[in-house]
Design an enzyme around this catalytic site. Structure first.
Site, short mmCIF file in Angstrom:
data_model
loop_
_atom_site.label_atom_id
_atom_site.label_comp_id
_atom_site.label_asym_id
_atom_site.label_seq_id
_atom_site.Cartn_x
_atom_site.Cartn_y
_atom_site.Cartn_z
N TRP A 151 65.02 55.14 -0.54
CA TRP A 151 64.40 56.38 -0.07
C TRP A 151 63.21 56.72 -0.96
O TRP A 151 63.38 57.43 -1.97
CB TRP A 151 65.42 57.52 -0.08
CG TRP A 151 66.54 57.31 0.91
CD1 TRP A 151 66.49 57.54 2.25
CD2 TRP A 151 67.85 56.83 0.62
NE1 TRP A 151 67.70 57.23 2.82
CE2 TRP A 151 68.56 56.79 1.85
CE3 TRP A 151 68.53 56.42 -0.54
CZ2 TRP A 151 69.87 56.37 1.95
CZ3 TRP A 151 69.84 56.00 -0.43
CH2 TRP A 151 70.50 55.98 0.79
N HIS A 170 66.69 62.41 3.49
CA HIS A 170 67.66 62.24 4.58
C HIS A 170 68.45 63.54 4.72
O HIS A 170 68.34 64.43 3.86
CB HIS A 170 68.57 61.04 4.35
CG HIS A 170 69.25 60.98 3.01
ND1 HIS A 170 70.22 60.07 2.68
CD2 HIS A 170 69.10 61.75 1.88
CE1 HIS A 170 70.63 60.26 1.44
NE2 HIS A 170 69.96 61.27 0.93
N ARG A 196 59.54 60.79 3.77
CA ARG A 196 59.62 59.61 2.91
C ARG A 196 58.22 59.15 2.53
O ARG A 196 57.33 59.13 3.39
CB ARG A 196 60.37 58.48 3.62
CG ARG A 196 61.79 58.87 3.90
CD ARG A 196 62.60 57.76 4.49
NE ARG A 196 63.96 58.25 4.75
CZ ARG A 196 64.95 57.52 5.19
NH1 ARG A 196 64.75 56.23 5.41
NH2 ARG A 196 66.13 58.03 5.39
N GLN A 210 66.22 63.55 11.50
CA GLN A 210 67.54 62.92 11.51
C GLN A 210 68.58 63.90 12.04
O GLN A 210 68.39 65.12 11.99
CB GLN A 210 67.95 62.49 10.10
CG GLN A 210 67.28 61.21 9.63
CD GLN A 210 67.90 60.65 8.36
OE1 GLN A 210 68.66 61.32 7.67
NE2 GLN A 210 67.56 59.40 8.06
N VAL A 253 79.27 55.93 1.15
CA VAL A 253 80.31 55.51 2.11
C VAL A 253 80.95 54.20 1.66
O VAL A 253 80.35 53.42 0.93
CB VAL A 253 79.74 55.32 3.54
CG1 VAL A 253 79.38 56.64 4.17
CG2 VAL A 253 78.58 54.36 3.55
N ALA A 295 80.92 59.53 8.49
CA ALA A 295 79.63 60.23 8.56
C ALA A 295 78.59 59.27 9.14
O ALA A 295 78.77 58.05 9.13
CB ALA A 295 79.21 60.72 7.19
C1 YSA Z 1 74.49 56.64 6.26
C2 YSA Z 1 75.84 56.80 6.05
C3 YSA Z 1 76.36 58.07 6.20
O1 YSA Z 1 77.68 58.27 5.94
C4 YSA Z 1 75.62 59.14 6.59
C5 YSA Z 1 74.25 58.97 6.81
C6 YSA Z 1 73.70 57.72 6.64
C7 YSA Z 1 72.24 57.53 6.85
C8 YSA Z 1 71.44 57.62 5.57
N1 YSA Z 1 71.43 58.97 5.04
C9 YSA Z 1 70.03 57.20 5.87
O2 YSA Z 1 69.11 57.98 5.77
N2 YSA Z 1 69.93 55.94 6.26
S1 YSA Z 1 68.55 55.27 6.78
O3 YSA Z 1 67.57 55.33 5.76
O4 YSA Z 1 68.86 53.96 7.24
O5 YSA Z 1 68.07 56.16 7.97
C10 YSA Z 1 68.95 56.49 9.04
C11 YSA Z 1 68.23 56.35 10.36
O6 YSA Z 1 67.04 57.12 10.33
C12 YSA Z 1 67.77 54.92 10.64
O7 YSA Z 1 68.81 54.18 11.23
C13 YSA Z 1 66.62 55.15 11.58
O8 YSA Z 1 67.10 55.41 12.88
C14 YSA Z 1 66.03 56.43 11.04
N3 YSA Z 1 64.91 56.15 10.12
C15 YSA Z 1 64.97 55.76 8.84
N4 YSA Z 1 63.76 55.66 8.30
C16 YSA Z 1 62.88 55.99 9.27
C17 YSA Z 1 63.62 56.31 10.44
N5 YSA Z 1 63.03 56.69 11.57
C18 YSA Z 1 61.69 56.75 11.57
N6 YSA Z 1 60.90 56.49 10.51
C19 YSA Z 1 61.47 56.11 9.35
N7 YSA Z 1 60.69 55.87 8.29
#
Ligand code: YSA
Length: 331
Positions: A151, A170, A196, A210, A253, A295
């Site tokens: 992140w 997030h 981000r 999100q 997790v 989650a």
């Molecule tokens: C994971 C486990 C948990 O128990 C709860 C939540 C999470 C998610 C974690 N907090 C997270 O942010 N994961 S992530 O970085 O992979 O982002 C989650 C989702 O947000 C991705 O699957 C995607 O759909 C979206 N995402 C991530 N970065 C993005 C984005 N969408 C658009 N632009 C980006 N830069």
């Protein structure tokens, strides 16, 4: 002088026939313009015998002023009657004024919220400006942990001695905030903007939306997580949608996974998820032997891409009205 009177009568009769502004302009040119009829008379005054010149000159000048006034009055009357014709007819039924419409991400976020509400989830929101402690440390991502690289962070400048703040990367910090205040059973979603410090491409934006989901209760297993998310995906995209779960890693997790959906012959990652880490449950003052939970964190822009067939995420925030107008009238 008789000629002047005849001329005036003719000019006024011709003005009376002028039915619109353009005709009044043409009349003015024909009578009062540089080569107009009255202008020609005025120019000829200097050739008259000296004894009649002052009287005829004065009469012609009076006539010129009178015709100019008559032309102005006629134009004003024409404009007033045109305005009357366009005035509001209060007996007609009302028409909707041209209003703006909802942004596709707002539409998608609302649909997601409705879908989760129907599945028994509460909806809460949290702060965009977050403490480092909630965004990282209490999610088991201390300073120096390699997972912080997942992140890229926009930090908020502040007091050097105070706690560090950032734009949340997030919605997961709301898991901790919610657990501080609520007792199980918990079933909640948290929609909101995240930020981000990263380059954009067709599937990544630096500002994204999100929806966090948190479920805590007794006897919950990974099967509940899979069942809930598959039911959700089918409600959103229909029974034929192709999905896949793959292992993924998030420090908060154990185990962790990502859910992908078939998109343009490829897979699009829609969310990260997993079973809430027992240490997080314990830190919330709950017994991890008794309570378990799952989650997830979903990208709303990604869901909107799937739903509307948008191939490039960057369209959403370019503010090109040709793109945005395609969503007019949707709810
Ligand atoms: C994971 C486990 C948990 O128990 C709860 C939540 C999470 C998610 C974690 N907090 C997270 O942010 N994961 S992530 O970085 O992979 O982002 C989650 C989702 O947000 C991705 O699957 C995607 O759909 C979206 N995402 C991530 N970065 C993005 C984005 N969408 C658009 N632009 C980006 N830069």
């Amino acid at each position: 002088m008789d000629d002047l009177e005849a001329l005036e009568a003719e000019a006024r009769a011709s003005l009376a026939e002028a039915g619109d502004e353009a005709a009044v302009d043409a009349w003015r040119v024909a009578w009062l313009g540089r080569r107009g009829r009255l202008t020609t008379v005025l120019r000829g005054v200097r050739d008259l015998p000296p004894e009649v010149r002052p009287r005829v000159g004065a009469g012609a000048n009076r006539l010129k002023a009178a015709l100019e006034d008559a032309g102005d009055e006629h134009r004003t009357r024409l404009l007033a009657s045109a305005a009357d014709a366009e005035s509001i007819d209060v007996s007609l039924p009302g028409r909707n004024p041209p209003l703006g419409s909802l942004h596709p991400i707002t539409l998608t976020r609302r649909l997601l919220e409705r879908t989760f509400r129907d599945m028994g989830f509460d909806v809460v929101e949290g702060p965009d400006v977050e403490l480092e402690e909630y965004n990282f440390d209490r999610l088991r991502i201390p300073a120096g942990h390699p997972a912080r690289d997942m992140w890229d962070t926009i930090w908020v400048a502040g007091d050097d001695d105070g706690p560090r703040q950032l734009l949340r990367t997030h919605t997961s910090p709301m898991q901790i905030r919610y657990l501080e205040r609520r007792e199980p059973p918990i079933r909640v979603i948290v929609p909101g903007a995240c930020y981000r410090y990263e380059a954009t491409d067709a599937t990544h934006e630096w500002m994204l939306t999100q929806i966090e989901g948190l479920v805590i209760d007794e006897n919950l297993s990974f099967a509940h997580l899979k069942g809930t998310l598959e039911a959700f995906v089918r409600r959103m995209f229909g029974a034929d949608i192709e999905t896949r779960f793959r292992c993924d890693y998030f420090p908060f997790v154990e185990p962790g996974a990502e859910l992908g959906v078939r998109w343009q012959g490829d897979w699009l990652e829609v969310l990260g998820c997993g079973m809430v880490h027992p240490e997080i449950i314990e830190d919330a003052g709950l017994d991890p032997e008794r309570y378990t939970g799952f989650a997830f964190g979903m990208g709303v822009e990604r869901v909107a891409m799937l739903r509307y067939g948008v191939r490039d995420i960057r369209h959403f925030y370019r503010n090109d009205v040709r793109f945005l107008r395609q969503f007019e009238g949707r709810r």
